[in-house]
Design a protein around this motif. Structure first.
Motif, mmCIF file in Angstrom:
data_model
loop_
_atom_site.group_PDB
_atom_site.id
_atom_site.type_symbol
_atom_site.label_atom_id
_atom_site.label_comp_id
_atom_site.label_asym_id
_atom_site.label_seq_id
_atom_site.Cartn_x
_atom_site.Cartn_y
_atom_site.Cartn_z
ATOM 1 N N ARG A 1 0.821 -1.213 0.000
ATOM 2 C CA ARG A 1 0.000 0.000 0.000
ATOM 3 C C ARG A 1 0.855 1.263 0.000
ATOM 4 N N GLU A 2 1.980 1.216 0.740
ATOM 5 C CA GLU A 2 2.817 2.407 0.865
ATOM 6 C C GLU A 2 3.390 2.805 -0.489
ATOM 7 N N LYS A 3 3.866 1.818 -1.276
ATOM 8 C CA LYS A 3 4.428 2.111 -2.593
ATOM 9 C C LYS A 3 3.375 2.697 -3.532
ATOM 10 N N ALA A 4 2.127 2.264 -3.351
ATOM 11 C CA ALA A 4 1.051 2.728 -4.230
ATOM 12 C C ALA A 4 0.473 4.068 -3.787
ATOM 13 N N GLY A 5 0.922 4.592 -2.643
ATOM 14 C CA GLY A 5 0.407 5.867 -2.153
ATOM 15 C C GLY A 5 -0.744 5.724 -1.183
ATOM 16 N N GLY A 6 -0.977 4.517 -0.682
ATOM 17 C CA GLY A 6 -2.102 4.282 0.217
ATOM 18 C C GLY A 6 -1.788 4.490 1.688
ATOM 19 N N VAL A 7 -0.565 4.927 2.001
ATOM 20 C CA VAL A 7 -0.175 5.217 3.380
ATOM 21 C C VAL A 7 0.435 6.616 3.408
ATOM 22 N N ARG A 8 -0.118 7.514 4.230
ATOM 23 C CA ARG A 8 0.367 8.893 4.296
ATOM 24 C C ARG A 8 0.569 9.311 5.754
ATOM 25 N N ILE A 9 1.646 10.037 6.016
ATOM 26 C CA ILE A 9 1.880 10.634 7.324
ATOM 27 C C ILE A 9 1.458 12.103 7.244
ATOM 28 N N VAL A 10 0.588 12.521 8.153
ATOM 29 C CA VAL A 10 0.075 13.899 8.129
ATOM 30 C C VAL A 10 0.200 14.521 9.517
ATOM 31 N N LYS A 11 0.298 15.867 9.537
ATOM 32 C CA LYS A 11 0.543 16.569 10.800
ATOM 33 C C LYS A 11 -0.594 17.490 11.229
ATOM 34 N N THR A 12 -1.517 17.774 10.316
ATOM 35 C CA THR A 12 -2.630 18.671 10.647
ATOM 36 C C THR A 12 -3.939 18.111 10.117
ATOM 37 N N THR A 13 -5.044 18.650 10.626
ATOM 38 C CA THR A 13 -6.372 18.192 10.193
ATOM 39 C C THR A 13 -6.598 18.489 8.720
ATOM 40 N N ILE A 14 -6.179 19.668 8.269
ATOM 41 C CA ILE A 14 -6.376 20.041 6.858
ATOM 42 C C ILE A 14 -5.628 19.073 5.943
ATOM 43 N N ASP A 15 -4.377 18.801 6.296
ATOM 44 C CA ASP A 15 -3.590 17.855 5.494
ATOM 45 C C ASP A 15 -4.200 16.457 5.537
ATOM 46 N N ALA A 16 -4.722 16.081 6.701
ATOM 47 C CA ALA A 16 -5.303 14.744 6.861
ATOM 48 C C ALA A 16 -6.541 14.579 5.983
ATOM 49 N N ALA B 1 -7.299 16.235 3.227
ATOM 50 C CA ALA B 1 -6.881 16.203 1.817
ATOM 51 C C ALA B 1 -6.278 14.845 1.451
ATOM 52 N N ALA B 2 -5.444 14.307 2.352
ATOM 53 C CA ALA B 2 -4.831 12.998 2.100
ATOM 54 C C ALA B 2 -5.887 11.904 2.070
ATOM 55 N N ALA B 3 -6.860 11.978 2.977
ATOM 56 C CA ALA B 3 -7.920 10.965 3.031
ATOM 57 C C ALA B 3 -8.747 10.966 1.749
ATOM 58 N N GLN B 4 -9.041 12.147 1.216
ATOM 59 C CA GLN B 4 -9.801 12.225 -0.037
ATOM 60 C C GLN B 4 -9.046 11.549 -1.171
ATOM 61 N N ASN B 5 -7.737 11.746 -1.208
ATOM 62 C CA ASN B 5 -6.923 11.103 -2.245
ATOM 63 C C ASN B 5 -6.891 9.587 -2.082
ATOM 64 N N ILE B 6 -6.731 9.126 -0.830
ATOM 65 C CA ILE B 6 -6.617 7.686 -0.590
ATOM 66 C C ILE B 6 -7.929 6.971 -0.889
ATOM 67 N N PHE B 7 -9.064 7.608 -0.542
ATOM 68 C CA PHE B 7 -10.362 6.988 -0.824
ATOM 69 C C PHE B 7 -10.568 6.782 -2.330
ATOM 70 N N ASN B 8 -9.939 7.610 -3.141
ATOM 71 C CA ASN B 8 -10.099 7.520 -4.593
ATOM 72 C C ASN B 8 -8.913 6.849 -5.278
ATOM 73 N N LEU B 9 -8.095 6.145 -4.474
ATOM 74 C CA LEU B 9 -6.911 5.493 -5.021
ATOM 75 C C LEU B 9 -7.108 3.976 -5.052
ATOM 76 N N PRO B 10 -7.173 3.359 -6.269
ATOM 77 C CA PRO B 10 -7.308 1.899 -6.337
ATOM 78 C C PRO B 10 -5.961 1.220 -6.086
ATOM 79 N N ILE B 11 -5.960 0.205 -5.256
ATOM 80 C CA ILE B 11 -4.755 -0.588 -4.987
ATOM 81 C C ILE B 11 -5.099 -2.037 -5.266
ATOM 82 N N TRP B 12 -4.372 -2.646 -6.192
ATOM 83 C CA TRP B 12 -4.652 -4.017 -6.627
ATOM 84 C C TRP B 12 -6.121 -4.149 -7.050
ATOM 85 N N GLY B 13 -6.624 -3.105 -7.705
ATOM 86 C CA GLY B 13 -7.986 -3.166 -8.211
ATOM 87 C C GLY B 13 -9.058 -2.867 -7.193
ATOM 88 N N GLN B 14 -8.685 -2.468 -5.968
ATOM 89 C CA GLN B 14 -9.672 -2.240 -4.918
ATOM 90 C C GLN B 14 -9.648 -0.787 -4.449
#
Length: 420
Positions: free
Chosen positions: A51-66, A68-81
């Protein structure tokens, strides 16, 4: 049945395996009500690795960044899922990372304890890095200590790891598991251990013995297949239902997801995907690999939307001697015959009216065990243009995508001629 990480962590916590403070995230706005302090790690909850290589794991420090990162991860397919859930977890500074697991060895019919002082090792090149202990009799702490000693651990760290192995084994037995692993097990500068990630695979035949697991399984099936009938062929745990024109057949979950991603990257659209490694949950009696291959080919061929069936087999398969005959017989069938046969099997007396030919068959067979099979099929290929043999996965995928596009190109050319 594989659990998602947040479910694994819940089970770990209940049995006493140390886990980090975490929170389930069903929507990005849930992060506005986060109960754990920043920085945090956001993790995509899918049943695929890397997941980390595909961008499915993010380290964030603030609510705004979190958010934004969550929106990206929800729309990111990993192994077709696509994930339906994220896990927000406290960040942990590990000085060392280990691997621990309890797995059912089907050859020995015994549980085996596994350990390694490295994490995230490639299984194909692990070699002597893994230490193992076979639980030959009734379990005792002796087995756990023996594994820790073989890993080269001493003192309090040896005791901590031994205690974790005992708890893993307890969970393995209580829940009728095929596999439970901690990967990685983090060790901080003070020698404290923490399960940073884990995996649990439940024995499918034991699901109904555990109401909690049966409920989880029912929800997984509902999410994966939507309104699809539970007794449908593709209602098995190792299959995916997608709307494309390329059916995928493999002999392992890894080969299925790798092929699926390759098809998407090549501009194709995957259709139904079937893993033949295990029996299907819809089976009412025991089946062989050959049985599942025959039924899956017929099911995919009966689907009028499937134009190409891409088979990707790695290593070897059971009943290898039957494989060439199964393929040759399948290619000599008529699609209307298969459609009628499947309709009768499902209680529908309607005859298949569509006389469309069978879908093209693209085979990718990797492993020395397939040498004789490929030689035979190569001679058969000369008399049947529906069969394509390719060694390289990328080439196999490109060929499958090309074959799907051929009818579309011909249709467009006809439309252009009519207009002119």
């Amino acid at each position: 049945m594989d659990l998602l990480e947040y479910q694994v962590k819940e089970w770990f916590g209940k049995i006493g395996i140390p886990v980090l403070p975490s929170q389930r995230i069903d929507h990005p706005t849930d992060l506005k009500r986060l109960k754990i302090p920043y920085p945090i790690v956001l993790k995509s909850q899918v049943q695929g690795g890397e997941r980390e290589k595909a961008g499915g794991v993010r380290i964030v420090k603030t609510t705004i960044d979190a958010i934004a990162a969550a929106q990206n991860i929800f729309n990111l397919p990993i192994w077709g899922q696509f994930p339906e859930v994220l896990l927000a977890e406290s960040k942990y500074d590990a000085q060392e990372e280990f691997y621990l697991a309890v797995v059912l060895d089907t050859a020995l019919c015994r549980p085996v304890l596994l350990g390694c002082t490295e994490a995230n090792i490639d299984w194909e090149t692990a070699g002597e890095k893994f230490q193992h202990v076979v639980v030959e009799q009734e379990f005792s702490p002796f087995y756990a200590r023996r594994l820790a000693l073989k890993m080269g651990l001493r003192g309090t760290l040896m005791q901590s790891v031994s205690n974790l192995v005992e708890k893993l084994y307890q969970l393995f037995i209580q829940k009728d598991l095929d596999l439970v692993e901690i990967n990685p097990l983090g060790v901080n500068s003070m020698g404290q251990v923490m399960a940073l990630n884990g995996k649990i695979r439940v024995n499918e035949r034991a699901i109904n013995r555990h109401p909690e697991i049966a409920d989880m399984a029912a929800k997984m099936v509902g999410r994966r297949h939507g309104s699809q009938k539970k007794n449908d062929f593709l209602g098995s745990w190792d299959s995916l239902e997608m709307p494309g024109k390329i059916g995928i057949v493999g002999n392992g979950k890894g080969s299925i997801f790798t092929t699926l991603d390759a098809v998407v990257y090549a501009g194709g659209k995957p259709g139904k995907c079937v893993n033949l490694r295990h029996s299907f949950m819809s089976d009412t009696k025991s089946t062989t690999f050959s049985d599942r291959l025959i039924s899956s080919l017929k099911t995919l061929a009966a689907d009028q939307s499937i134009q190409v069936i891409l088979i990707n087999f790695l290593g070897t398969i059971p009943q290898l001697e039957q494989f060439p005959e199964i393929i040759s017989k399948f290619l000599q069938l008529d699609r209307s015959e298969i459609t009628s046969e499947m309709s009768i099997a499902n209680g529908n007396s309607n005859k298949g009216e569509n006389q469309v030919n069978l879908p093209r068959l693209v085979l990718r067979l990797v492993g020395s065990q397939f040498n004789d099979v490929k030689e035979y099929l190569a001679t058969f290929k000369n008399t049947n243009q529906s069969l394509v043999l390719v060694e390289n996965l990328d080439e196999a995928v490109k060929e499958a995508v090309r074959l799907v596009k051929l009818p579309e190109d011909k249709k467009r050319n006809k439309e252009v001629k009519v207009k002119t």
